[in-house]
Design a protein around this motif. Structure first.
Motif, mmCIF file in Angstrom:
data_model
loop_
_atom_site.group_PDB
_atom_site.id
_atom_site.type_symbol
_atom_site.label_atom_id
_atom_site.label_comp_id
_atom_site.label_asym_id
_atom_site.label_seq_id
_atom_site.Cartn_x
_atom_site.Cartn_y
_atom_site.Cartn_z
ATOM 1 N N MET A 1 -27.748 69.035 59.473
ATOM 2 C CA MET A 1 -28.819 69.654 58.693
ATOM 3 C C MET A 1 -29.086 68.891 57.388
ATOM 4 O O MET A 1 -30.219 68.557 57.065
ATOM 5 N N ILE A 2 -28.009 68.626 56.644
ATOM 6 C CA ILE A 2 -28.196 67.964 55.348
ATOM 7 C C ILE A 2 -28.764 66.560 55.520
ATOM 8 O O ILE A 2 -29.593 66.105 54.721
ATOM 9 N N ASP A 3 -28.360 65.869 56.594
ATOM 10 C CA ASP A 3 -28.874 64.524 56.844
ATOM 11 C C ASP A 3 -30.369 64.548 57.135
ATOM 12 O O ASP A 3 -31.127 63.690 56.670
ATOM 13 N N ARG A 4 -30.797 65.549 57.887
ATOM 14 C CA ARG A 4 -32.214 65.658 58.228
ATOM 15 C C ARG A 4 -33.048 65.979 56.987
ATOM 16 O O ARG A 4 -34.149 65.442 56.809
ATOM 17 N N TYR A 9 -36.964 64.561 52.995
ATOM 18 C CA TYR A 9 -37.377 64.650 51.588
ATOM 19 C C TYR A 9 -36.799 63.502 50.764
ATOM 20 O O TYR A 9 -36.473 63.677 49.583
ATOM 21 N N ALA A 10 -36.707 62.333 51.368
ATOM 22 C CA ALA A 10 -36.102 61.184 50.694
ATOM 23 C C ALA A 10 -36.778 60.860 49.365
ATOM 24 O O ALA A 10 -36.113 60.525 48.371
ATOM 25 N N ASP A 11 -38.093 60.995 49.302
ATOM 26 C CA ASP A 11 -38.831 60.664 48.076
ATOM 27 C C ASP A 11 -38.631 61.684 46.970
ATOM 28 O O ASP A 11 -38.881 61.382 45.796
ATOM 29 N N ALA A 12 -38.183 62.885 47.334
ATOM 30 C CA ALA A 12 -38.046 63.957 46.340
ATOM 31 C C ALA A 12 -36.604 64.166 45.877
ATOM 32 O O ALA A 12 -36.369 64.919 44.936
ATOM 33 N N ILE A 13 -35.660 63.503 46.504
ATOM 34 C CA ILE A 13 -34.247 63.705 46.148
ATOM 35 C C ILE A 13 -33.975 63.194 44.738
ATOM 36 O O ILE A 13 -34.406 62.108 44.357
ATOM 37 N N SER A 14 -33.241 64.000 43.957
ATOM 38 C CA SER A 14 -32.924 63.634 42.582
ATOM 39 C C SER A 14 -31.473 64.020 42.302
ATOM 40 O O SER A 14 -30.672 64.181 43.211
ATOM 41 N N ASN A 15 -31.145 64.190 41.013
ATOM 42 C CA ASN A 15 -29.789 64.574 40.619
ATOM 43 C C ASN A 15 -29.850 65.499 39.418
ATOM 44 O O ASN A 15 -30.930 65.888 38.985
ATOM 45 N N GLU A 16 -28.689 65.847 38.843
ATOM 46 C CA GLU A 16 -28.653 66.841 37.770
ATOM 47 C C GLU A 16 -29.155 66.307 36.439
ATOM 48 O O GLU A 16 -29.187 67.038 35.446
ATOM 49 N N ASN A 17 -29.523 65.024 36.376
ATOM 50 C CA ASN A 17 -30.157 64.504 35.168
ATOM 51 C C ASN A 17 -31.622 64.922 35.079
ATOM 52 O O ASN A 17 -32.249 64.802 34.026
ATOM 53 N N ILE A 28 -26.641 74.016 50.663
ATOM 54 C CA ILE A 28 -26.571 73.946 52.119
ATOM 55 C C ILE A 28 -25.308 74.626 52.635
ATOM 56 O O ILE A 28 -25.306 75.315 53.646
ATOM 57 N N SER A 29 -24.205 74.425 51.902
ATOM 58 C CA SER A 29 -22.930 75.062 52.221
ATOM 59 C C SER A 29 -22.141 75.166 50.930
ATOM 60 O O SER A 29 -22.639 74.813 49.857
ATOM 61 N N LYS A 30 -20.911 75.624 51.002
ATOM 62 C CA LYS A 30 -20.097 75.742 49.793
ATOM 63 C C LYS A 30 -19.820 74.379 49.170
ATOM 64 O O LYS A 30 -19.601 74.267 47.972
ATOM 65 N N GLN A 31 -19.809 73.344 50.006
ATOM 66 C CA GLN A 31 -19.494 72.010 49.514
ATOM 67 C C GLN A 31 -20.728 71.144 49.278
ATOM 68 O O GLN A 31 -20.683 70.205 48.482
ATOM 69 N N ASP A 32 -21.808 71.450 49.960
ATOM 70 C CA ASP A 32 -22.968 70.554 49.943
ATOM 71 C C ASP A 32 -24.199 71.201 49.309
ATOM 72 O O ASP A 32 -24.485 72.377 49.548
ATOM 73 N N GLU A 33 -24.898 70.414 48.505
ATOM 74 C CA GLU A 33 -26.170 70.855 47.948
ATOM 75 C C GLU A 33 -27.081 69.650 47.787
ATOM 76 O O GLU A 33 -26.634 68.505 47.722
#
Length: 298
Positions: A1-4, A9-17, A28-33
């Motif tokens: 799921m997370i890979d898909r 949404y490759a162009d929209a992926i960002s980070n906490e900055n 997505i899960s307890k470990q993944d977001e």
């Protein structure tokens, strides 16, 4: 799921900055977001993703009823009555915005320590896992001579995180708080990403940093050529910056730098000779000061 999702949404992926107002965090899960930039998504996509996944931006509230009301009003932008606001906030106040480099495991202990370091702090609310807000009341316990560097050093050594602050302007009336919060939150989010090495901003200098943030990198590089003859002399630049911050008062600057006035005056004259910019003239001093801010820290 997370890979898909990452692929779609490759162009929209960002980070906490990414500023919190532009951030869509999908758990997505307890470990993944996944953190997505809302500016690169349609409203329909945002609503669908929030429905399908646990959108995590509003899951960071901790505190008492007073903090909860403030969080709902400022962070979640919910309707809160004037009476409720008046019951939990007594003006004048100032807002202290802070950001940490990573999650703090002992978030409650961090919050207590942070409020203890800022006297007269009445509330602390978390805007996200790594961003928060302190409401500091300006009363008899208020101390405007705090050493922000000492506070940062204490938090860094005790909790092993990098911390940055924006110390906002005094707010005299409750009616001004929401608008001021939105503006300060916006300008801090913009500036801290452009100047990641600067540990804190204050009301007097953040506007200049905001203007610098708006200057294209190419143009800024051209402007900095004016001080190219001394750009590698960090000691000289630091002395000149202190001289400018002391309102061109050589005696005061020398005292703060723990050096003889003649030494400071020699460095100022050396800067003028090498750059042909007479910083004893106010317009030139302003221009050079802005240049020095753009290459911080020096």
């Amino acid at each position: 799921m997370i890979d898909r999702l990452q692929k779609f949404y490759a162009d929209a992926i960002s980070n906490e900055n990414l500023p919190i107002e532009n951030r869509l965090t999908l758990r997505i899960s307890k470990q993944d977001e996944i953190i997505l930039d809302k500016n690169k998504l349609s409203m329909e996509e945002i609503q669908l993703l929030i429905t399908l996944f646990d959108e995590d931006n509003t899951q960071h509230f901790q505190g008492n009823r007073q903090d909860k009301i403030i969080h709902e009003w400022l962070v979640e932008e919910k309707e809160v009555s004037k009476k409720e606001i008046a019951n939990v906030i007594t003006t004048p106040i100032r807002l202290i915005h802070f950001s940490i480099s990573s999650d703090v495991v002992e978030q409650e202990e961090f919050s207590v320590a942070l409020q203890g370091l800022f006297p007269a702090s009445k509330s602390l609310v978390w805007k996200s896992k790594t961003e928060g807000l302190i409401i500091q009341q300006i009363d008899t316990d208020f101390d405007d001579e705090l050493s922000i560097n000492s506070i940062i050093d204490t938090l860094t050594s005790d909790f092993f995180v990098k911390v940055s602050f924006y110390i906002g302007s005094p707010i005299p009336h409750t009616s001004e708080i929401f608008t001021r919060y939105q503006w300060e939150n916006h300008i801090y989010n913009k500036v801290k990403t452009s100047f990641p090495r600067k540990a804190y901003f204050i009301e007097q200098d953040i506007s200049i940093h905001y203007l610098l943030h708006s200057i294209p990198e190419e143009n800024l590089t051209k402007i900095l050529k004016m001080i190219a003859p001394v750009k590698d002399d960090k000691t000289l630049l630091h002395s000149v910056k202190m001289y400018l911050e002391c309102n061109l008062n050589a005696s005061l600057a020398a005292k703060k730098l723990y050096m003889h006035r003649n030494t400071l005056q020699y460095r100022v004259d050396k800067f003028i000779e090498k750059t042909s910019i007479d910083i004893k003239q106010f317009p030139n001093a302003v221009s050079v000061y802005i240049m020095l801010l753009s290459i911080e820290p020096i």
